[in-house]
Design a protein around this motif. Structure first.
Motif, PDB file in Angstrom:
ATOM      1  N   VAL B  67     -25.539  27.388 -66.983  1.00 31.53           N
ATOM      2  CA  VAL B  67     -24.154  27.137 -67.387  1.00 31.53           C
ATOM      3  C   VAL B  67     -23.271  27.931 -66.430  1.00 31.53           C
ATOM      4  CG1 VAL B  67     -22.421  27.465 -69.197  1.00 31.53           C
ATOM      5  CG2 VAL B  67     -24.744  26.780 -69.818  1.00 31.53           C
ATOM      6  N   MET B  68     -22.296  27.266 -65.824  1.00 32.68           N
ATOM      7  CA  MET B  68     -21.389  27.934 -64.889  1.00 32.68           C
ATOM      8  C   MET B  68     -20.049  28.143 -65.590  1.00 32.68           C
ATOM      9  SD  MET B  68     -23.194  28.034 -62.084  1.00 32.68           S
ATOM     10  CE  MET B  68     -21.888  28.518 -60.966  1.00 32.68           C
ATOM     11  N   ILE B  69     -19.532  29.357 -65.490  1.00 36.17           N
ATOM     12  CA  ILE B  69     -18.208  29.644 -66.054  1.00 36.17           C
ATOM     13  C   ILE B  69     -17.331  30.181 -64.947  1.00 36.17           C
ATOM     14  CG2 ILE B  69     -16.928  31.118 -67.666  1.00 36.17           C
ATOM     15  CD1 ILE B  69     -19.172  30.730 -69.613  1.00 36.17           C
ATOM     16  N   HIS B 113     -23.946  39.761 -68.764  1.00 34.39           N
ATOM     17  CA  HIS B 113     -24.439  38.536 -69.391  1.00 34.39           C
ATOM     18  C   HIS B 113     -24.568  37.380 -68.404  1.00 34.39           C
ATOM     19  CE1 HIS B 113     -23.563  40.709 -73.145  1.00 34.39           C
ATOM     20  NE2 HIS B 113     -24.565  39.998 -73.580  1.00 34.39           N
ATOM     21  N   SER B 114     -24.322  37.661 -67.127  1.00 34.17           N
ATOM     22  CA  SER B 114     -24.451  36.612 -66.111  1.00 34.17           C
ATOM     23  C   SER B 114     -25.657  36.915 -65.231  1.00 34.17           C
ATOM     24  CB  SER B 114     -23.210  36.583 -65.212  1.00 34.17           C
ATOM     25  OG  SER B 114     -22.054  36.356 -65.974  1.00 34.17           O
ATOM     26  N   ASP B 115     -26.285  35.860 -64.716  1.00 29.56           N
ATOM     27  CA  ASP B 115     -27.366  36.063 -63.758  1.00 29.56           C
ATOM     28  C   ASP B 115     -26.786  36.200 -62.358  1.00 29.56           C
ATOM     29  OD1 ASP B 115     -29.867  35.848 -65.411  1.00 29.56           O
ATOM     30  OD2 ASP B 115     -28.766  34.073 -66.046  1.00 29.56           O
ATOM     31  N   ILE B 116     -25.706  35.484 -62.114  1.00 27.14           N
ATOM     32  CA  ILE B 116     -24.965  35.681 -60.867  1.00 27.14           C
ATOM     33  C   ILE B 116     -23.501  35.864 -61.250  1.00 27.14           C
ATOM     34  CG2 ILE B 116     -24.239  34.663 -58.667  1.00 27.14           C
ATOM     35  CD1 ILE B 116     -26.844  33.063 -58.651  1.00 27.14           C
ATOM     36  N   ARG B 132     -22.796  32.572 -63.313  1.00 29.38           N
ATOM     37  CA  ARG B 132     -23.875  31.619 -63.537  1.00 29.38           C
ATOM     38  C   ARG B 132     -24.815  32.202 -64.582  1.00 29.38           C
ATOM     39  NH1 ARG B 132     -26.828  27.474 -60.781  1.00 29.38           N
ATOM     40  NH2 ARG B 132     -29.022  27.594 -61.330  1.00 29.38           N
ATOM     41  N   ILE B 133     -25.035  31.449 -65.639  1.00 31.47           N
ATOM     42  CA  ILE B 133     -25.909  31.896 -66.717  1.00 31.47           C
ATOM     43  C   ILE B 133     -27.097  30.943 -66.785  1.00 31.47           C
ATOM     44  CG2 ILE B 133     -26.053  32.294 -69.210  1.00 31.47           C
ATOM     45  CD1 ILE B 133     -22.692  32.372 -68.480  1.00 31.47           C
ATOM     46  N   GLU B 134     -28.260  31.456 -66.401  1.00 32.07           N
ATOM     47  CA  GLU B 134     -29.466  30.611 -66.387  1.00 32.07           C
ATOM     48  C   GLU B 134     -29.829  30.208 -67.813  1.00 32.07           C
ATOM     49  OE1 GLU B 134     -30.942  29.763 -63.588  1.00 32.07           O
ATOM     50  OE2 GLU B 134     -30.163  31.228 -62.147  1.00 32.07           O
TER      51      GLU B 134
END
Lengths: 125, 146
Positions: B67-69, B113-116, B132-134
């Motif tokens: 999920v991209m925020i 809470h983000s992977d990137i 970016r949240i895997e």
């Protein structure tokens, strides 16, 4: 501990959740700083707070909070109660302070939800 | 999904993020990822409300594995990003801290809470944050293992 027993223990009123008296409350996190609630809780938990602004329910929704307990006699506005009803998240109000509420719940077996300390956060940051 | 967030609109603060979280759950995103995305969106949304000059946008894209925020505003920009990323550092106004925000954990929490997590900011121009949240299920478990 069941929701109905919890309400009795803290001399509270159930505003939402009368239909879920057997809901089990076994984990809790207490804070007024919603930033901390967002930052530190790592599992589904009951939230004990003195804040009654709309953000409380939005945070509760995002974190899948089990139930919200409002302390120090704070009464949430009707819109917040309606929101909780829609989400089916129980709300309890009590005139007891946060300290008393936490103490009573702890003495009756409710434990801290799994959380991260701020130290850990800055260490690993 | 793209939401326009208004500066100072505390009344609706967090409502876009709450909607995003429930939409993600409805779209079949696992509960842990939806929760993480909700937290990232919420912190970003509150930042736009509390700090931006003219509000900004909060966008969400659901990809097969993430999920991209994305958050974007047009100012004021962050002078020192490292300082802003320091846990506990805050320039929040009193009205925000009175509501339980502005504890200096927002950006840190978004990163956690983000992977990137990427942040670009320029004084007088604006800030852009991409997260970016895997979609990997139990992230707490994954973190512990890896």
């Amino acid at each position: 501990m069941k929701l109905c027993d919890l309400a009795e223990l803290i001399a509270g009123s159930i505003l939402v959740g009368e239909d879920q008296p057997d809901l089990v409350i076994d984990r809790a996190f207490a804070a007024d700083l919603l930033s901390d609630v967002l930052a530190l809780t790592e599992e589904q938990t009951t939230l004990i707070t003195g804040m009654v602004n709309p953000q409380v329910m939005r945070v509760a929704e995002i974190l899948n909070v089990i139930a919200v307990i409002f302390v120090r006699g704070k009464v949430p506005p009707a819109s917040l109660v309606e929101y909780a009803n829609r989400l089916n998240i129980p709300l309890v109000t009590t005139k007891k302070t946060m300290f008393e509420t936490c103490g009573l719940m702890y003495a009756h077996g409710v434990r801290a939800c799994r959380s991260r300390s701020t130290c850990q956060m800055s260490d690993s940051g | 999904m793209k939401y326009a967030i208004r500066a100072g609109d505390i009344e609706h603060g967090g409502s876009a993020s709450a909607r995003i979280k429930s939409e993600l759950s409805r779209a079949g995103v696992d509960a842990t990822t939806a929760r993480r995305a909700g937290i990232v969106a919420f912190e970003g949304e509150m930042n736009l409300i509390v700090y931006s000059d003219d509000g900004g946008t909060l966008s969400v894209i659901v990809e097969p594995d993430a999920v991209m925020i994305e958050l974007e505003d047009t100012g004021p920009g962050i002078e020192d990003i490292d300082l802003a990323m320091t846990p506990g550092f805050s320039t929040a106004p009193v009205w925000a801290t009175d509501l339980g925000f502005g504890a200096g954990m927002g950006l840190v929490n978004m990163q956690k809470h983000s992977d990137i997590f990427e942040i670009h900011s320029k004084l007088g121009v604006g800030t852009r944050i991409q997260c970016r949240i895997e979609r990997k299920g139990d992230w707490a478990m994954n973190r512990r293992e890896g």
